[in-house]
Design a protein around this motif. Structure first.
Motif, short mmCIF file in Angstrom:
data_model
loop_
_atom_site.label_atom_id
_atom_site.label_comp_id
_atom_site.label_asym_id
_atom_site.label_seq_id
_atom_site.Cartn_x
_atom_site.Cartn_y
_atom_site.Cartn_z
N HIS A 268 0.85 -1.19 0.00
CA HIS A 268 0.00 0.00 0.00
C HIS A 268 0.89 1.24 0.00
O HIS A 268 1.60 1.50 0.98
N ALA A 269 0.88 2.00 -1.09
CA ALA A 269 1.81 3.12 -1.25
C ALA A 269 1.33 4.35 -0.50
O ALA A 269 0.18 4.77 -0.64
N VAL A 270 2.23 4.95 0.28
CA VAL A 270 1.94 6.15 1.04
C VAL A 270 3.08 7.13 0.83
O VAL A 270 4.25 6.78 1.01
N PHE A 271 2.75 8.36 0.44
CA PHE A 271 3.76 9.40 0.24
C PHE A 271 3.43 10.60 1.10
O PHE A 271 2.30 11.10 1.09
N VAL A 272 4.44 11.10 1.82
CA VAL A 272 4.29 12.26 2.70
C VAL A 272 5.18 13.38 2.16
O VAL A 272 6.40 13.18 2.00
N GLY A 273 4.59 14.54 1.86
CA GLY A 273 5.38 15.64 1.32
C GLY A 273 4.70 16.98 1.55
O GLY A 273 3.51 17.04 1.88
N ASP A 274 5.46 18.05 1.33
CA ASP A 274 4.93 19.38 1.64
C ASP A 274 4.86 20.30 0.43
O ASP A 274 4.04 21.22 0.40
N ASP A 275 5.70 20.11 -0.57
CA ASP A 275 5.91 21.13 -1.59
C ASP A 275 5.08 20.84 -2.84
O ASP A 275 4.55 19.74 -3.03
N GLY B 86 -4.24 3.57 -5.60
CA GLY B 86 -5.04 3.22 -4.44
C GLY B 86 -4.37 3.48 -3.11
O GLY B 86 -4.82 2.97 -2.08
N GLY B 87 -3.31 4.29 -3.12
CA GLY B 87 -2.59 4.56 -1.89
C GLY B 87 -3.04 5.84 -1.21
O GLY B 87 -4.15 6.32 -1.41
N MET B 88 -2.14 6.43 -0.43
CA MET B 88 -2.48 7.57 0.41
C MET B 88 -1.47 8.70 0.23
O MET B 88 -0.26 8.45 0.20
N ALA B 89 -1.97 9.93 0.12
CA ALA B 89 -1.13 11.11 0.03
C ALA B 89 -1.32 11.94 1.29
O ALA B 89 -2.46 12.25 1.67
N VAL B 90 -0.21 12.33 1.92
CA VAL B 90 -0.25 13.07 3.18
C VAL B 90 0.48 14.40 2.98
O VAL B 90 1.69 14.43 2.72
N LEU B 91 -0.25 15.49 3.11
CA LEU B 91 0.33 16.83 2.98
C LEU B 91 0.88 17.28 4.33
O LEU B 91 0.25 17.10 5.37
N VAL B 92 2.05 17.91 4.29
CA VAL B 92 2.62 18.53 5.49
C VAL B 92 2.47 20.04 5.34
O VAL B 92 2.98 20.63 4.38
N GLY B 93 1.76 20.67 6.26
CA GLY B 93 1.54 22.11 6.19
C GLY B 93 0.19 22.47 5.60
O GLY B 93 -0.71 21.63 5.53
N ASN B 94 0.07 23.71 5.13
CA ASN B 94 -1.22 24.25 4.69
C ASN B 94 -1.27 24.63 3.21
O ASN B 94 -2.18 25.33 2.79
N ARG B 95 -0.29 24.18 2.42
CA ARG B 95 -0.28 24.56 1.02
C ARG B 95 -1.56 24.07 0.32
O ARG B 95 -2.04 22.98 0.57
N GLN B 96 -2.08 24.92 -0.56
CA GLN B 96 -3.25 24.52 -1.33
C GLN B 96 -3.21 25.18 -2.71
O GLN B 96 -2.52 26.19 -2.88
N PRO B 97 -3.88 24.54 -3.68
CA PRO B 97 -4.61 23.29 -3.60
C PRO B 97 -3.67 22.09 -3.56
O PRO B 97 -2.49 22.21 -3.89
N SER B 98 -4.19 20.95 -3.17
CA SER B 98 -3.41 19.72 -3.12
C SER B 98 -4.35 18.53 -3.32
O SER B 98 -5.52 18.58 -2.93
N ARG B 99 -3.80 17.47 -3.90
CA ARG B 99 -4.56 16.24 -4.06
C ARG B 99 -4.57 15.40 -2.79
O ARG B 99 -5.28 14.40 -2.72
N ALA B 100 -3.77 15.77 -1.81
CA ALA B 100 -3.69 14.98 -0.58
C ALA B 100 -5.03 14.94 0.14
O ALA B 100 -5.78 15.92 0.14
N ARG B 101 -5.31 13.83 0.78
CA ARG B 101 -6.54 13.67 1.55
C ARG B 101 -6.28 13.54 3.04
O ARG B 101 -7.21 13.36 3.82
N HIS B 102 -5.01 13.60 3.42
CA HIS B 102 -4.62 13.59 4.84
C HIS B 102 -3.56 14.65 5.05
O HIS B 102 -2.90 15.09 4.11
N ARG B 103 -3.38 15.05 6.31
CA ARG B 103 -2.47 16.16 6.60
C ARG B 103 -1.81 16.01 7.95
O ARG B 103 -2.41 15.54 8.92
#
Length: 246
Positions: A193-200, A214-231
């Protein structure tokens, strides 16, 4: 897309994950220059424990060179994509090195001449890419952007990749998404299950790849817009999450 502040935190790290981690702004707090970053206490131990727990399926995905990553996270030498994927170290420690074109050296010198007019601006040589930083002097942004745009017609097969206070001149077809996709096709990442954590902004390419699989994207910080669904709020929150998973 939800506003970043309203995105939920990621769930606890699971044994079947393939975990990909950006470095600057994600694992390490942003500093005035690339050399000024500091590795927080406990981070290296958490990464080492997680690498064992995930049977090796943990990789760094960064704009830095592999040599810089190894110096920061010594004694660890994790699977990694450096220079946004131009350098790649596989799980068996084999490294795919970049090959710089001669014309890039010409652009490097032109960029240095522009940066000299703006104290605090920085030109970072990454072998196959050149990063132009203006965080130390925002007045340099327009001149560095204009120089980069003017260079594209004679830097064949290169493109511009903007980031937070920086723009990179880099080869076409190489980004963090390409790097993650390649790693997911080989052991020990394949089938997980692929998970990527990034901010930029540059991490959005990676978010797209893991979400499409089918994996998960995790945004660090408040940048927007973003495709991430977790933060996660900041690198300190990332460290706490990693330590809990380790």
């Amino acid at each position: 897309m939800d506003a970043p502040a309203h995105l939920p935190p990621p769930p606890a790290i699971a044994d079947d994950w393939a975990l990909f981690l950006d470095v600057d702004g994600t694992l390490l707090a942003i500093a005035g220059t690339p050399d000024a970053v500091r590795v927080p206490p406990g981070l290296i131990d958490a990464l080492a424990s997680l690498q064992q727990r995930l049977d090796g399926a943990l990789a760094l995905v960064s704009g830095r060179r592999l040599a810089q990553l190894d110096a920061l996270f010594a004694p660890l030498k994790l699977p990694a994509a450096g220079l946004h994927g131009l350098e790649r170290r596989h799980a068996d420690n084999h490294i795919d090195p970049p090959t710089p074109p001669s014309l890039l050296a010409v652009f490097h010198r032109k960029a240095e001449l522009v940066a000299e007019r703006y104290p605090g601006a920085l030109v970072e040589d990454k072998d196959s890419t050149i990063a132009l930083h203006w965080r130390g002097n925002p007045h340099a942004e327009q001149a560095l952007r204009e120089l980069s745009e003017a260079a594209l017609p004679w830097l064949h097969d290169y493109r511009l990749q903007p980031g937070d206070g920086v723009i990179e001149v880099r080869p076409v077809g190489t980004d963090k998404g390409d790097a993650i996709a390649a790693l997911l096709d080989e052991a020990p990442f394949a089938g997980r299950h692929a998970v990527f954590v990034g901010d930029d902004l540059t991490d959005e390419h990676g978010f797209e790849v893991v979400l499409d699989r089918g994996g998960m994207a995790v945004l660090v910080g408040n940048r927007q817009p973003s495709r991430a669904r977790h933060r996660l709020h900041d690198p300190a929150a990332v460290l706490a999450w990693l330590a809990a998973g380790a």
